[in-house]
Enzyme design. Structure first.
Site, PDB file in Angstrom:
ATOM      1  N   LYS A 237     -30.563  58.353-108.017  1.00 46.27           N
ATOM      2  CA  LYS A 237     -31.567  57.663-107.210  1.00 46.27           C
ATOM      3  C   LYS A 237     -32.767  58.572-106.992  1.00 46.27           C
ATOM      4  O   LYS A 237     -32.612  59.784-106.815  1.00 46.27           O
ATOM      5  CB  LYS A 237     -30.965  57.259-105.862  1.00 46.27           C
ATOM      6  CG  LYS A 237     -29.896  56.187-106.021  1.00 46.27           C
ATOM      7  CD  LYS A 237     -29.099  55.960-104.762  1.00 46.27           C
ATOM      8  CE  LYS A 237     -27.973  54.969-105.046  1.00 46.27           C
ATOM      9  NZ  LYS A 237     -26.965  54.942-103.976  1.00 46.27           N
ATOM     10  N   ARG A 292     -17.995  57.587 -98.300  1.00 47.63           N
ATOM     11  CA  ARG A 292     -18.549  58.843 -97.772  1.00 47.63           C
ATOM     12  C   ARG A 292     -19.869  58.547 -97.062  1.00 47.63           C
ATOM     13  O   ARG A 292     -20.392  57.444 -97.179  1.00 47.63           O
ATOM     14  CB  ARG A 292     -18.833  59.799 -98.935  1.00 47.63           C
ATOM     15  CG  ARG A 292     -19.843  59.187 -99.906  1.00 47.63           C
ATOM     16  CD  ARG A 292     -20.335  60.140-100.973  1.00 47.63           C
ATOM     17  NE  ARG A 292     -21.442  59.564-101.723  1.00 47.63           N
ATOM     18  CZ  ARG A 292     -21.322  58.733-102.739  1.00 47.63           C
ATOM     19  NH1 ARG A 292     -20.134  58.344-103.156  1.00 47.63           N
ATOM     20  NH2 ARG A 292     -22.398  58.265-103.355  1.00 47.63           N
TER      21      ARG A 292
END
Ligand code: MV4
Length: 448
Positions: A237, A292
């Site tokens: 990303k 997470r």
């Protein structure tokens, strides 16, 4: 509440967790490798212990060294951050059996959701929308061909143990499928020690929209809006924003409730992210759950005015979340760019080295999450992300203007960074219109 937490991570996320601990009156303990001796975040921790050489498997990934330090420093809990041991069910189990709280999901929830095939199965049972595909693992190429004929090409073969784009093969016809099926299995066996694969209908150039959820052990589940992470290169990303330029309040609520339903079904307690693909018609399909705290959790913190690390710590300590779904409304617009020590003009080659000059952007609506300073040498050993630069404003056009301004202020000398690429994105007509998808960076921007 905990009185001391060990942070099994490094860099900006270690610093982010130290900051949350300090505000909560909790002592922080860092473990670090020989390559990170000069890590500026270590000065901010209450205690720091060197646990081994630079290579991760001899330090950050070495469970016995991390646990030995946890015992000696007498911590109540371990925060794994992201990467390293964050999604390791065995590590979560070792923490549990040592009487140390793992600040994350249970080992069972990590296993259930970490395997994409069992997560898909749970999604079917929980009435979560999925692309057409297999209910079980695909055992041979004959079966693969039958399934592909059934759902129609193009299809994608995915490793059950994979995730984040690893172990996938797209096939537009039978020949490509037979090859892709074998390649995916071989690659999965090598990379994950598990050659299980499944098949899905392939969606061309979707948007990547993910829902942040957080829950506690009292049965409270809250979704904190979405993040649009469509701007990626090779599954890395580059830019994340919230809200998504294409989501309506109705769609946000529908996706949020879907993510909560799935996490409830998994008995999932802590922060997590449900990843969806969104097509041009506004239909969304579940991909995977990231068990997470993610790099880009910060974007959601800005638009929902929450502290997700604090909430995670409270949930792990058995406390109730400090907010309810009614408290969490999405307001304003946030954008994050990842500043990597990489050279965008040379295939994004890592550019480690010493920072010789640094000007950190500030002023209204700017957040800088980074561990770097002048004189710090970025080691070549780890991930190249050195900073997250975030802006927050009333709406998307003002957020883009603010990001342009902040990027203009930013000066990092001594290493190459992704800053010029971000300048280009913030001035790109299509990005400004919000008209981007997961293929945009590679097929459009870098091809220009
Ligand atoms: C897909 C897909 C198209 N169709 N699955 C990549 C990451 C992983 N979590 C899922 N991924 C994809 N799965 C189907 N059935 C396209 C991608 C994909 C992608 C997804 C999100 C962000 C960027 C991407 C880039 C290429 C492919």
């Amino acid at each position: 509440m905990f009185s001391k937490i060990l942070i099994a991570n490094r860099g900006e996320i270690a610093l982010r967790i130290i900051r949350a601990c300090r505000e909560m009156g909790i002592k922080s303990v860092c473990v670090y490798s020989e390559a990170d001796r000069d890590g500026p975040w270590l000065e901010q921790a209450d205690e720091a212990y060197c646990i081994g050489p630079g290579p991760s498997n001899k330090s950050y990934l070495d469970i016995s060294r991390v646990m030995a330090t946890a015992e000696v420093s007498d911590v109540d809990a371990i925060h794994p951050g992201y990467g390293f041991l964050a999604e390791n069910a065995h590590f979560a189990e070792v923490c549990e059996s040592s009487g140390i709280s793992f600040i994350g999901p249970s080992p069972e929830a990590i296993r259930l959701l970490g395997n994409k095939a069992s997560a898909r199965d749970l999604a079917v049972k929980s009435k979560v929308p999925l692309l057409p595909g297999t209910k079980e693992l695909v055992e041979d190429e004959k079966e693969a061909i039958e399934i592909a004929n059934d759902i129609g090409y193009p299809v994608i073969v995915k490793a059950a143990a994979g995730g984040g784009g690893r172990g996938m093969r797209v096939a537009h016809n039978e020949i490509a499928l037979v090859n892709g099926y074998m390649q995916a299995r071989t690659e999965a066996a090598t990379a994950f020690g598990d050659d299980g694969v499944y098949i899905e209908k392939y969606l061309e150039r979707p948007r990547h929209v993910e829902i942040q959820i957080i829950s506690d052990s009292h049965g409270n589940y809250v979704y904190c809006g979405e993040r649009d992470c469509s701007l990626q290169r090779r599954h890395q990303k580059l830019v994340e924003e919230a809200p998504s330029p294409v989501l309506t309040p109705e769609l946000r609520q529908k996706m949020g409730e879907t993510a909560v339903r799935l996490c409830k079904a998994a008995g999932y307690v802590t922060a997590g992210t449900a990843e969806f693909l969104l097509d041009k018609n506004g239909d969304f399909y579940f991909m995977e759950v990231n068990t997470r705290i993610q790099v880009e959790h910060t974007v959601s913190e800005l638009v929902t005015r929450t502290d997700l690390i604090r909430a995670q710590i409270m949930a792990a300590a058995g406390e109730k979340l400090p907010f309810t779904q009614e408290d969490v409304e999405v307001r304003g617009h946030a954008i994050e760019v990842r500043i990597n020590a990489e050279d965008p003009d040379n295939g994004f080659r890592p550019s480690p080295g010493t920072i010789t000059d640094l000007f950190i952007p500030g002023g209204p609506g700017v957040r800088w999450d980074s561990h770097i300073k002048v004189g710090y040498t970025i080691p070549p050993t780890y991930d190249s992300m050195v900073a997250k630069l975030l802006v927050f404003a009333d709406d998307r056009p003002q957020a883009i203007a603010r990001m342009r301004r902040a990027l203009g202020e930013l000066k990092i000398e001594g290493v190459k960074t992704t800053t010029p690429l971000h300048q280009r994105i913030m001035n790109d007509g299509q990005f400004i219109k919000g008209d981007v998808d997961t293929g945009y960076i590679e097929n459009v921007l870098l091809a220009k």
